[in-house]
Design a protein around this motif. Structure first.
Motif, PDB file in Angstrom:
ATOM      1  N   ARG A  29       0.855  -0.951  -0.304  1.00  0.00           N
ATOM      2  CA  ARG A  29      -0.136   0.207  -0.078  1.00  0.00           C
ATOM      3  C   ARG A  29       1.022   1.136  -0.001  1.00  0.00           C
ATOM      4  NH1 ARG A  29      -5.129   0.411   3.665  1.00  0.00           N
ATOM      5  NH2 ARG A  29      -6.218  -2.031   1.299  1.00  0.00           N
ATOM      6  N   ARG A  30       1.589   0.919   0.653  1.00  0.00           N
ATOM      7  CA  ARG A  30       2.711   2.652   0.640  1.00  0.00           C
ATOM      8  C   ARG A  30       3.408   2.488  -0.441  1.00  0.00           C
ATOM      9  NH1 ARG A  30       4.249   3.741   5.923  1.00  0.00           N
ATOM     10  NH2 ARG A  30       2.223   3.846   7.676  1.00  0.00           N
ATOM     11  N   LEU A  31       3.832   1.518  -1.362  1.00  0.00           N
ATOM     12  CA  LEU A  31       4.504   1.794  -2.797  1.00  0.00           C
ATOM     13  C   LEU A  31       3.326   1.655  -4.170  1.00  0.00           C
ATOM     14  CD1 LEU A  31       7.238  -1.212  -1.926  1.00  0.00           C
ATOM     15  CD2 LEU A  31       7.370   0.832  -2.081  1.00  0.00           C
ATOM     16  N   ASN A  32       1.912   1.891  -3.213  1.00  0.00           N
ATOM     17  CA  ASN A  32       1.165   1.567  -4.114  1.00  0.00           C
ATOM     18  C   ASN A  32       1.719   0.716  -5.042  1.00  0.00           C
ATOM     19  OD1 ASN A  32      -1.715   2.625  -5.725  1.00  0.00           O
ATOM     20  ND2 ASN A  32      -0.079   4.731  -6.801  1.00  0.00           N
ATOM     21  N   VAL A  33       1.554  -0.534  -4.748  1.00  0.00           N
ATOM     22  CA  VAL A  33       1.352  -1.453  -5.971  1.00  0.00           C
ATOM     23  C   VAL A  33       0.802  -2.385  -5.709  1.00  0.00           C
ATOM     24  CG1 VAL A  33       3.377  -3.551  -6.661  1.00  0.00           C
ATOM     25  CG2 VAL A  33       4.142  -1.457  -6.534  1.00  0.00           C
ATOM     26  N   SER A  34      -0.060  -3.642  -6.408  1.00  0.00           N
ATOM     27  CA  SER A  34      -0.781  -4.603  -5.316  1.00  0.00           C
ATOM     28  C   SER A  34       0.067  -5.486  -5.049  1.00  0.00           C
ATOM     29  CB  SER A  34      -1.058  -5.388  -7.546  1.00  0.00           C
ATOM     30  OG  SER A  34      -2.443  -5.955  -7.031  1.00  0.00           O
ATOM     31  N   TYR A  35      -0.916  -5.819  -3.947  1.00  0.00           N
ATOM     32  CA  TYR A  35      -0.394  -6.678  -2.908  1.00  0.00           C
ATOM     33  C   TYR A  35       0.690  -8.253  -3.641  1.00  0.00           C
ATOM     34  CZ  TYR A  35      -4.590  -8.904  -2.612  1.00  0.00           C
ATOM     35  OH  TYR A  35      -5.300 -10.419  -2.260  1.00  0.00           O
ATOM     36  N   PRO A  36      -0.110  -8.372  -4.743  1.00  0.00           N
ATOM     37  CA  PRO A  36       0.024  -9.770  -4.886  1.00  0.00           C
ATOM     38  C   PRO A  36       1.044  -9.817  -5.503  1.00  0.00           C
ATOM     39  CG  PRO A  36      -2.243  -9.559  -5.606  1.00  0.00           C
ATOM     40  CD  PRO A  36      -2.221  -8.276  -4.563  1.00  0.00           C
ATOM     41  N   ILE A  37       1.784  -8.968  -6.025  1.00  0.00           N
ATOM     42  CA  ILE A  37       2.806  -8.674  -6.501  1.00  0.00           C
ATOM     43  C   ILE A  37       4.278  -8.367  -5.223  1.00  0.00           C
ATOM     44  CG2 ILE A  37       4.498  -7.432  -8.247  1.00  0.00           C
ATOM     45  CD1 ILE A  37       2.489  -6.044  -9.774  1.00  0.00           C
ATOM     46  N   ALA A 136      -6.204 -11.519 -11.791  1.00  0.00           N
ATOM     47  CA  ALA A 136      -7.367 -10.801 -12.278  1.00  0.00           C
ATOM     48  C   ALA A 136      -7.633  -9.707 -11.260  1.00  0.00           C
ATOM     49  CB  ALA A 136      -7.760 -11.456 -13.359  1.00  0.00           C
ATOM     50  N   THR A 137      -8.698 -10.128  -9.895  1.00  0.00           N
ATOM     51  CA  THR A 137      -9.162  -9.309  -9.683  1.00  0.00           C
ATOM     52  C   THR A 137      -8.379  -8.064  -9.325  1.00  0.00           C
ATOM     53  OG1 THR A 137     -10.858 -11.160  -9.831  1.00  0.00           O
ATOM     54  CG2 THR A 137     -11.236  -9.388  -8.182  1.00  0.00           C
ATOM     55  N   SER A 138      -7.702  -8.870  -7.699  1.00  0.00           N
ATOM     56  CA  SER A 138      -7.030  -7.924  -7.525  1.00  0.00           C
ATOM     57  C   SER A 138      -6.204  -6.868  -8.514  1.00  0.00           C
ATOM     58  CB  SER A 138      -5.856  -8.200  -6.693  1.00  0.00           C
ATOM     59  OG  SER A 138      -5.365  -9.306  -7.119  1.00  0.00           O
ATOM     60  N   ILE A 139      -5.473  -7.216  -9.601  1.00  0.00           N
ATOM     61  CA  ILE A 139      -4.988  -6.529 -10.107  1.00  0.00           C
ATOM     62  C   ILE A 139      -5.570  -5.174 -10.900  1.00  0.00           C
ATOM     63  CG2 ILE A 139      -2.863  -6.079 -11.415  1.00  0.00           C
ATOM     64  CD1 ILE A 139      -1.480  -8.562 -10.577  1.00  0.00           C
ATOM     65  N   ALA A 140      -6.304  -5.946 -12.099  1.00  0.00           N
ATOM     66  CA  ALA A 140      -7.148  -5.019 -12.808  1.00  0.00           C
ATOM     67  C   ALA A 140      -7.903  -4.339 -12.356  1.00  0.00           C
ATOM     68  CB  ALA A 140      -8.300  -6.318 -13.240  1.00  0.00           C
ATOM     69  N   ARG A 141      -8.847  -4.686 -10.701  1.00  0.00           N
ATOM     70  CA  ARG A 141      -9.392  -3.090 -10.316  1.00  0.00           C
ATOM     71  C   ARG A 141      -8.627  -2.627  -9.332  1.00  0.00           C
ATOM     72  NH1 ARG A 141     -14.838  -5.106  -8.880  1.00  0.00           N
ATOM     73  NH2 ARG A 141     -15.171  -6.772  -9.700  1.00  0.00           N
ATOM     74  N   SER A 142      -7.399  -3.285  -9.282  1.00  0.00           N
ATOM     75  CA  SER A 142      -6.985  -1.016  -8.745  1.00  0.00           C
ATOM     76  C   SER A 142      -6.619  -0.542  -9.898  1.00  0.00           C
ATOM     77  CB  SER A 142      -5.517  -2.079  -7.793  1.00  0.00           C
ATOM     78  OG  SER A 142      -5.255  -2.634  -8.286  1.00  0.00           O
ATOM     79  N   LEU A 143      -6.148  -1.149 -11.305  1.00  0.00           N
ATOM     80  CA  LEU A 143      -5.890   0.012 -11.987  1.00  0.00           C
ATOM     81  C   LEU A 143      -6.248   0.735 -13.146  1.00  0.00           C
ATOM     82  CD1 LEU A 143      -3.592  -2.557 -13.890  1.00  0.00           C
ATOM     83  CD2 LEU A 143      -2.785  -0.844 -11.840  1.00  0.00           C
ATOM     84  N   GLY A 144      -8.059   1.215 -12.189  1.00  0.00           N
ATOM     85  CA  GLY A 144      -9.019   2.011 -12.872  1.00  0.00           C
ATOM     86  C   GLY A 144      -8.983   1.509 -14.663  1.00  0.00           C
ATOM     87  N   VAL A 285      -2.169 -17.143  -0.441  1.00  0.00           N
ATOM     88  CA  VAL A 285      -1.334 -18.224  -1.170  1.00  0.00           C
ATOM     89  C   VAL A 285      -0.543 -17.236  -1.892  1.00  0.00           C
ATOM     90  CG1 VAL A 285      -2.561 -18.471  -3.483  1.00  0.00           C
ATOM     91  CG2 VAL A 285      -3.659 -19.423  -1.481  1.00  0.00           C
ATOM     92  N   PHE A 286      -0.121 -15.976  -2.502  1.00  0.00           N
ATOM     93  CA  PHE A 286       0.975 -15.244  -2.803  1.00  0.00           C
ATOM     94  C   PHE A 286       2.538 -15.401  -1.695  1.00  0.00           C
ATOM     95  CE2 PHE A 286      -2.742 -13.406  -5.046  1.00  0.00           C
ATOM     96  CZ  PHE A 286      -2.964 -13.729  -6.349  1.00  0.00           C
ATOM     97  N   VAL A 287       2.560 -15.766  -0.825  1.00  0.00           N
ATOM     98  CA  VAL A 287       3.622 -15.357  -0.122  1.00  0.00           C
ATOM     99  C   VAL A 287       4.046 -17.241  -0.112  1.00  0.00           C
ATOM    100  CG1 VAL A 287       4.655 -16.387   1.885  1.00  0.00           C
ATOM    101  CG2 VAL A 287       2.668 -14.077   1.903  1.00  0.00           C
ATOM    102  N   LEU A 288       3.113 -18.015  -0.714  1.00  0.00           N
ATOM    103  CA  LEU A 288       3.645 -19.251  -0.519  1.00  0.00           C
ATOM    104  C   LEU A 288       4.015 -19.645  -1.295  1.00  0.00           C
ATOM    105  CD1 LEU A 288       0.416 -21.539   1.092  1.00  0.00           C
ATOM    106  CD2 LEU A 288       3.032 -21.349   1.929  1.00  0.00           C
ATOM    107  N   ILE A 289       3.630 -19.319  -2.571  1.00  0.00           N
ATOM    108  CA  ILE A 289       3.810 -19.072  -4.059  1.00  0.00           C
ATOM    109  C   ILE A 289       5.357 -18.572  -4.471  1.00  0.00           C
ATOM    110  CG2 ILE A 289       4.224 -17.960  -7.081  1.00  0.00           C
ATOM    111  CD1 ILE A 289       1.499 -17.823  -6.543  1.00  0.00           C
ATOM    112  N   GLN A 405       4.773  -8.570 -16.061  1.00  0.00           N
ATOM    113  CA  GLN A 405       3.610  -7.924 -15.969  1.00  0.00           C
ATOM    114  C   GLN A 405       3.036  -7.154 -15.687  1.00  0.00           C
ATOM    115  OE1 GLN A 405       2.003 -11.593 -18.181  1.00  0.00           O
ATOM    116  NE2 GLN A 405       1.333 -10.133 -20.249  1.00  0.00           N
ATOM    117  N   GLY A 406       2.558  -7.204 -14.530  1.00  0.00           N
ATOM    118  CA  GLY A 406       1.436  -7.088 -13.146  1.00  0.00           C
ATOM    119  C   GLY A 406       2.482  -5.062 -12.948  1.00  0.00           C
ATOM    120  N   LEU A 407       4.092  -5.856 -12.980  1.00  0.00           N
ATOM    121  CA  LEU A 407       4.459  -3.943 -12.676  1.00  0.00           C
ATOM    122  C   LEU A 407       4.204  -2.934 -13.974  1.00  0.00           C
ATOM    123  CD1 LEU A 407       6.860  -4.921 -10.564  1.00  0.00           C
ATOM    124  CD2 LEU A 407       5.338  -3.984  -9.442  1.00  0.00           C
ATOM    125  N   THR A 408       4.324  -3.692 -15.011  1.00  0.00           N
ATOM    126  CA  THR A 408       3.961  -2.703 -16.716  1.00  0.00           C
ATOM    127  C   THR A 408       2.783  -2.109 -17.116  1.00  0.00           C
ATOM    128  OG1 THR A 408       4.085  -4.608 -17.668  1.00  0.00           O
ATOM    129  CG2 THR A 408       5.965  -3.818 -17.114  1.00  0.00           C
TER     130      THR A 408
END
Length: 541
Positions: A29-37, A136-144, A285-289, A405-408
């Motif tokens: 949140r501080r970095l304004n980056v989607s949390y799964p990444i 898809a949901t967590s990243i796409a929704r946060s990007l407008g 889930v994402f930490v485990l990955i 892809q998430g960061l770009t």
């Protein structure tokens, strides 16, 4: 039974995962980056730290514990109207793109990866063909992103798990058993998966919706809501149908019915619990990955690290290229089907929007769990030599598609001029105006029935509603405050609740008539629930 040491170790690991989720979600949140990444990268970096507990990813844990509630939650927040309107595009991706990806990966593996043949390449393609609903949901929704792009991506990720797992089933038959299914078998199996899976999910949804009408207790409703996705998934799997589609169908149905079967208080409690639950499950889930890198590398001893990096990078590029190759002609075919066959009037999809859909193809935990679940031996007893390389390539694709892809995506969307677009504001404003007008009509009717009694009560509420109506296109009014006796106040409360219920009826009717999306409905439903809860808690004896 677990011994005390095993229980203590499990508690320590679970606590560690929760701490990581909380800490790195704050960092995201501080970095304004989607949390799964951030969580995947954090898990990857922590996996190199000495003496950190190693946490293997158990495929059964993913498919039986994590997958049902996360799919159910994603289906719940999916708008049925948009899902139905975009069904052609979703099908082109969830079925057509999966098949194209499996075939393309099999051909590439057979020609350019010496340790894989066409059949093992088919298995690899089936493993990585499906996109991740969570990412898809967590990243796409946060990007407008424009609403339609988000709807297509969410719909694709909800449905393509079923087709990907079917392809994996056929691939394992070819590799492990040496049995190649015919086209007729594949089509029959696909139809059964779809029809039986959806039928089972809808049947469970109908039964649960009927049961919910007789319950109005928050804790009980929460427990039942947690049971439903597991019940749908297990029933679908037990029938050898698609447990994924059973959960999705049940979630879509229950979401539609929730506006009438839940009371405002219960709905608020259920949404609060599910919001926290999905965040925790997503985070874990994402930490485990990220934490799986030591296990992925441990199984590969025949290739150097440089060769592995080359394989991972080239394969990820090929997978992204396959999606982009498919997405442009598929978008045009879907447009022709909607306009020429279905008779709809719409604009031809723009190249920028189509490219963003093609670029947003993140893979996630389902792909990794599918790869890890591959058998280590064949039916003949010989080792499945390609298994470890398939797991590594899958892990590489997840990192590249999710992180790169998430960061770009944010700068890409801004460069293409697609950020901040939304198609629900005007629609929501019109719906609010209709709801407030019907609430005012209700007040006029009640005023006539009460005669001159409680005139100031009606004036008070009418002024409040006219102020709200002015905010969405009406005229201003004057809001007077009155001192009321308990009896008068209770009458005001009853009338106000009736007006809120009139708004709710109008809102549901607009949704059912196709004039309001489920997403906009949930936003306004939240406001009405809070109003009604306030009136209920303010009752005077």
């Amino acid at each position: 039974m677990f011994g005390s040491a095993g229980v203590h170790a499990a508690q320590t690991v679970f606590l560690l995962l929760l701490v990581m989720v909380a800490v790195f979600a704050i960092v995201a949140r501080r970095l304004n980056v989607s949390y799964p990444i951030v969580l995947v990268v954090a898990g990857l970096l922590i996996s190199f730290v000495p003496h950190v507990p190693r946490i293997p990813l158990n495929p059964d844990l993913v498919f039986l514990i994590f997958l049902p509630p996360l799919l159910y939650s994603s289906a719940w927040v999916t708008s049925w109207r948009e899902f139905r309107e975009n069904l052609v595009s979703i099908t082109m991706l969830a079925v057509g793109l999966v098949a194209f990806t499996v075939w393309g990966v099999a051909e590439f593996a057979d020609r350019f990866i010496t340790l894989l043949d066409w059949k093992s390449g088919f298995v690899l393609g089936a493993v990585v063909a499906t996109t991740d609903a969570i990412a898809a949901t967590s990243i796409a929704r946060s990007l407008g992103l424009p609403r339609r792009i988000v709807d297509i991506l969410e719909g694709e990720s909800l449905v393509n798990d079923a087709t990907g797992l079917l392809a994996l089933e056929f691939g394992l038959r070819m590799v492990v058993q040496g049995n190649t299914p015919t086209a007729g078998e594949a089509l029959a199996r696909l139809l059964y998966l779809i029809v039986a899976g959806i039928g089972i999910g809808l049947a469970i949804g109908v039964i649960m919706a009927w049961c919910e009408r007789f319950i109005d207790d928050g804790p009980i409703e929460i427990v039942l809501s947690l049971i439903v996705p597991y019940l749908a998934y297990l029933a679908g799997e037990e029938a050898h149908a698609s447990g994924v589609l059973a959960v999705v169908a049940c979630g879509l149905y229950m979401s539609r019915k929730s506006v009438t079967i839940f009371s405002p208080t219960v709905r608020t409690q259920v949404y609060g619990v599910w919001g926290a639950l999905t965040f925790i499950l997503n985070g874990v889930v994402f930490v485990l990955i990220g934490l799986q890198l030591p296990y992925v590398l441990a199984g590969i001893r025949d290739l150097s690290r440089t060769t592995l990096l080359e394989y991972g990078a080239i394969f990820s590029i090929i997978l992204i290229a396959l999606r982009l190759l498919w997405i442009f002609p598929a978008a045009q075919i879907a447009y022709l089907i909607r306009t020429r066959i279905l008779g709809k009037t719409e604009q031809r999809p723009g190249a920028r929007s189509v490219f963003v859909v093609g670029w947003t193809g993140m893979r996630g935990v389902i792909a990794l769990a599918a790869a890890i679940s591959l058998p280590e031996t064949l039916a003949s007893g010989a080792p499945f030599a390609a298994r470890n390389l398939i797991v590594f390539l899958t892990f590489s694709v997840i990192l590249v598609t999710l992180v790169l892809q998430g960061l770009t995506l944010p700068p890409l969307i801004r460069a293409l001029g697609l950020s901040g677009a939304s198609g629900t504001n005007a629609e929501e404003c019109d719906a609010r105006r209709t709801m407030l007008e019907e609430a005012l009509d209700y007040l006029d009717t009640e005023r006539a029935m009460d005669g001159g009694n409680f005139a100031h009560v009606y004036d008070d509420l009418t002024h409040r509603y006219r102020h709200r109506l002015a905010a969405v296109g009406g005229t201003d009014g004057v809001n007077d405050e009155h001192e009321h006796s308990p009896a008068t106040y209770n009458r005001l409360r009853a009338i106000a609740q009736g007006a809120v219920q009139a708004e709710r009826r109008a809102m549901i009717r607009l949704r059912d008539e196709g004039h309001l999306s489920d997403e906009a409905l949930r936003s306004m439903e939240r406001e009405l629930d809070l109003q009604e809860i306030r009136y209920e808690s303010a009752a005077l004896d």
